[in-house]
Design a protein around this motif. Structure first.
Motif, PDB file in Angstrom:
ATOM      1  N   PRO A  37       1.708  -6.891   0.895  1.00 35.98           N
ATOM      2  CA  PRO A  37       0.465  -7.607   0.637  1.00 35.98           C
ATOM      3  C   PRO A  37       0.690  -9.089   0.354  1.00 35.98           C
ATOM      4  O   PRO A  37      -0.124  -9.933   0.734  1.00 35.98           O
ATOM      5  CB  PRO A  37      -0.122  -6.886  -0.579  1.00 35.98           C
TER       6      PRO A  37
ATOM      7  N   ALA B 117       2.323   1.878   5.435  1.00 34.39           N
ATOM      8  CA  ALA B 117       2.793   1.920   4.053  1.00 34.39           C
ATOM      9  C   ALA B 117       3.761   0.790   3.743  1.00 34.39           C
ATOM     10  O   ALA B 117       3.907   0.385   2.580  1.00 34.39           O
ATOM     11  CB  ALA B 117       3.453   3.275   3.778  1.00 34.39           C
TER      12      ALA B 117
ATOM     13  N   LYS C 231      -3.402  -2.292  -1.347  1.00 31.68           N
ATOM     14  CA  LYS C 231      -2.155  -2.230  -2.105  1.00 31.68           C
ATOM     15  C   LYS C 231      -2.171  -3.208  -3.277  1.00 31.68           C
ATOM     16  O   LYS C 231      -1.602  -2.927  -4.348  1.00 31.68           O
ATOM     17  CB  LYS C 231      -0.966  -2.524  -1.188  1.00 31.68           C
ATOM     18  N   SER C 232      -2.847  -4.353  -3.090  1.00 30.51           N
ATOM     19  CA  SER C 232      -2.887  -5.342  -4.166  1.00 30.51           C
ATOM     20  C   SER C 232      -3.731  -4.881  -5.347  1.00 30.51           C
ATOM     21  O   SER C 232      -3.534  -5.354  -6.476  1.00 30.51           O
ATOM     22  CB  SER C 232      -3.418  -6.675  -3.633  1.00 30.51           C
TER      23      SER C 232
ATOM     24  N   GLN D 181       3.303   3.186 -10.489  1.00 24.84           N
ATOM     25  CA  GLN D 181       3.312   3.377  -9.045  1.00 24.84           C
ATOM     26  C   GLN D 181       3.229   4.845  -8.652  1.00 24.84           C
ATOM     27  O   GLN D 181       2.842   5.184  -7.548  1.00 24.84           O
ATOM     28  CB  GLN D 181       4.603   2.776  -8.452  1.00 24.84           C
TER      29      GLN D 181
ATOM     30  N   ILE E 218      -1.538   5.015   1.078  1.00 28.13           N
ATOM     31  CA  ILE E 218      -1.746   4.351   2.380  1.00 28.13           C
ATOM     32  C   ILE E 218      -1.249   5.250   3.511  1.00 28.13           C
ATOM     33  O   ILE E 218      -1.889   5.398   4.548  1.00 28.13           O
ATOM     34  CB  ILE E 218      -1.018   2.999   2.411  1.00 28.13           C
TER      35      ILE E 218
ATOM     36  N   THR F 284      -0.967   3.032  -3.740  1.00 29.37           N
ATOM     37  CA  THR F 284       0.467   3.236  -3.548  1.00 29.37           C
ATOM     38  C   THR F 284       0.786   3.429  -2.076  1.00 29.37           C
ATOM     39  O   THR F 284      -0.079   3.637  -1.242  1.00 29.37           O
ATOM     40  CB  THR F 284       0.933   4.478  -4.321  1.00 29.37           C
ATOM     41  N   ARG F 285       2.084   3.359  -1.777  1.00 36.63           N
ATOM     42  CA  ARG F 285       2.518   3.598  -0.389  1.00 36.63           C
ATOM     43  C   ARG F 285       2.134   4.998   0.068  1.00 36.63           C
ATOM     44  O   ARG F 285       1.732   5.191   1.211  1.00 36.63           O
ATOM     45  CB  ARG F 285       4.031   3.427  -0.297  1.00 36.63           C
TER      46      ARG F 285
END
Length: 437
Positions: free
Chosen positions: A430, A426, A337-338, A22, A346, A342-343
């Motif tokens: 998903p 973020a 995201k899938s 991540q 986004i 990563t956050r």
């Protein structure tokens, strides 16, 4: 969804059996590509493109308005300072309690002329007078000067637009010369060679009591500084003629000083007062006009705060645009995201959008604001009533430092406004979004 799929190749692929990390950071180009694609709305999403343009236009209008407003305030300050400094002295030495004038002014001028930063000293005698022509009369300030010394202290005699300052010195038997401000001359209907009468309302004492004193002059020149008060109220003659008009002996009521560094005005004024001793006070050009410059500075601050509201409105447009974009692109965000976004990635996508809108609007606003300032100042497009403002047009003087502050403020506001929508994007889950897809 198409936007999300088309950027998959920009993401690092998972190797067989490898666990996705991540904290892995793909190249920044990924975030900027997605942000640019979202800003360029498709045909069916033309509304978002319009909102983006309006957001850029709002930032542009706010930045341009703020640049213009600060340029106007700077222009007034610089114009008034130039007119005041150019036509008057930097420091004046006066009597603490005005009585009979400064008698030994020549000796005092020699002692103070050697003070550091003093480049010239000139004696002067001021008096409030009434000046008349056969048909009109008007109040004025009469200033008696030594032309040679006055030329070193102020630029007033260099502002002559008609006639010649050399005419102040006249042959024996001729009327003494006088120089009038342009508006004073127009108000009297006087021109070069016109005979005027100067009356001292204080008068002189006679066996019959105090009676007004009259003295006749011939106009030898007309000056124009562009500053209303000087052009409308001032007249100049030789020092000895002013002394006669005021029924005084060989005295003055001020010594005027010119410096080589305005920043040293306060220190030099203190040194001059110390050298002159008790019974004298000094006033610097800033002290004489402190109220005016403080008012202009306060007005500049108030104007900047008020017009900054335009930038806040533009920032709200950016906020609304990004919030709507997050809502519309929820599925795309879930897909990104899938497949591994990563956050932080986004979050940066929507931060880049806000910064792009703010940066483009700021750059265009700076350009338009400075262009408008140049055109208005070059061609004097906005006239003023000089009787009210002291100037006959609105001056514009944009300063690079002000432009830098405005640009930084606009970009920081644009960035701050992206924090909420980018954080909302973020946090999209998903699994929740794609459950029924």
């Amino acid at each position: 969804m198409r936007e999300a799929l088309c950027v998959r190749t920009a993401l690092p692929e998972r190797s067989a059996g490898a666990q996705w990390r991540q904290d892995a950071r793909p190249p920044l180009r990924f975030e900027t590509q997605v942000a640019q694609r979202y800003l360029r709305a498709k045909r069916k999403e033309r509304f978002f493109s319009i909102v983006t343009v309006l957001s850029v236009g709002g930032v542009c209008a706010g930045v341009a308005a703020l640049v213009i407003a600060m340029a106007i305030s700077n222009g007034f300050q610089e114009s008034l300072r130039d007119h005041l400094i150019g036509a008057s002295s930097h420091i004046n030495l006066l009597e603490a309690q005005p009585e009979f004038g400064i008698a030994q002014y020549e000796e005092l001028a020699l002692r103070t002329a050697v003070i550091e930063h003093v480049t010239a000293v000139a004696p002067a005698l001021y008096g409030e007078m009434m000046i008349t022509t056969p048909l009109r009369g008007k109040g004025c300030f009469l200033k008696g000067v030594d032309p040679a010394a006055e030329s070193l202290v102020s630029g007033l005699l260099s502002k002559v637009v008609d006639g010649s300052a050399d005419g102040l010195t006249r042959s024996q038997g001729e009327l003494p010369g006088i120089i009038l401000g342009r508006r004073l001359a127009d108000g009297l209907g006087a021109r070069v060679s016109t005979i005027v009468t100067v009356m001292n309302p204080q008068g002189e004492m006679t066996p019959l009591g105090k009676i007004p004193a009259f003295k006749r002059f011939q106009v030898v020149a007309i000056f124009e500084t562009g500053f209303f008060e000087l052009d409308n109220l001032w007249s100049i003659c030789l020092l000895r003629e002013a002394q006669r008009a005021l029924s005084l002996g060989n005295v003055v009521n001020t010594l005027e000083f010119r410096l080589d560094d305005l920043a040293e005005s306060d220190a030099v004024a203190t040194a001059i007062q110390r050298e002159a001793g008790e019974g004298f006070v000094t006033s610097t050009w800033m002290e004489r006009n402190r109220v005016l410059f403080n008012a202009l500075q306060t007005e500049k601050l108030a104007t900047a705060l008020i017009i900054s509201m335009i930038m806040l409105v533009a920032a709200l447009n950016i906020l609304i645009s990004l919030v709507m974009m997050v809502i519309e692109k929820t599925k795309d965000i879930a897909i990104l995201k899938s497949i591994g976004a990563t956050r932080a990635q986004i979050r940066r996508i929507f931060m880049w959008q806000g910064l792009a809108i703010g940066s483009v609007g700021t750059l265009v606003g700076l350009g338009l604001g400075h262009l408008a300032c140049w055109l208005c100042d070059r061609y004097r497009l906005i006239p003023l009533d000089p009787e009210v403002y002291g100037l006959d047009y609105v001056p514009f003087a944009p300063q690079p430092l002000d432009g830098l502050y405005v640009a930084l403020a606009a970009i920081l506001i644009s960035f701050a406004i992206t924090l909420y929508p980018s954080d909302s994007a973020a946090r999209v889950d998903p699994a929740e979004v794609l459950r029924y897809e």
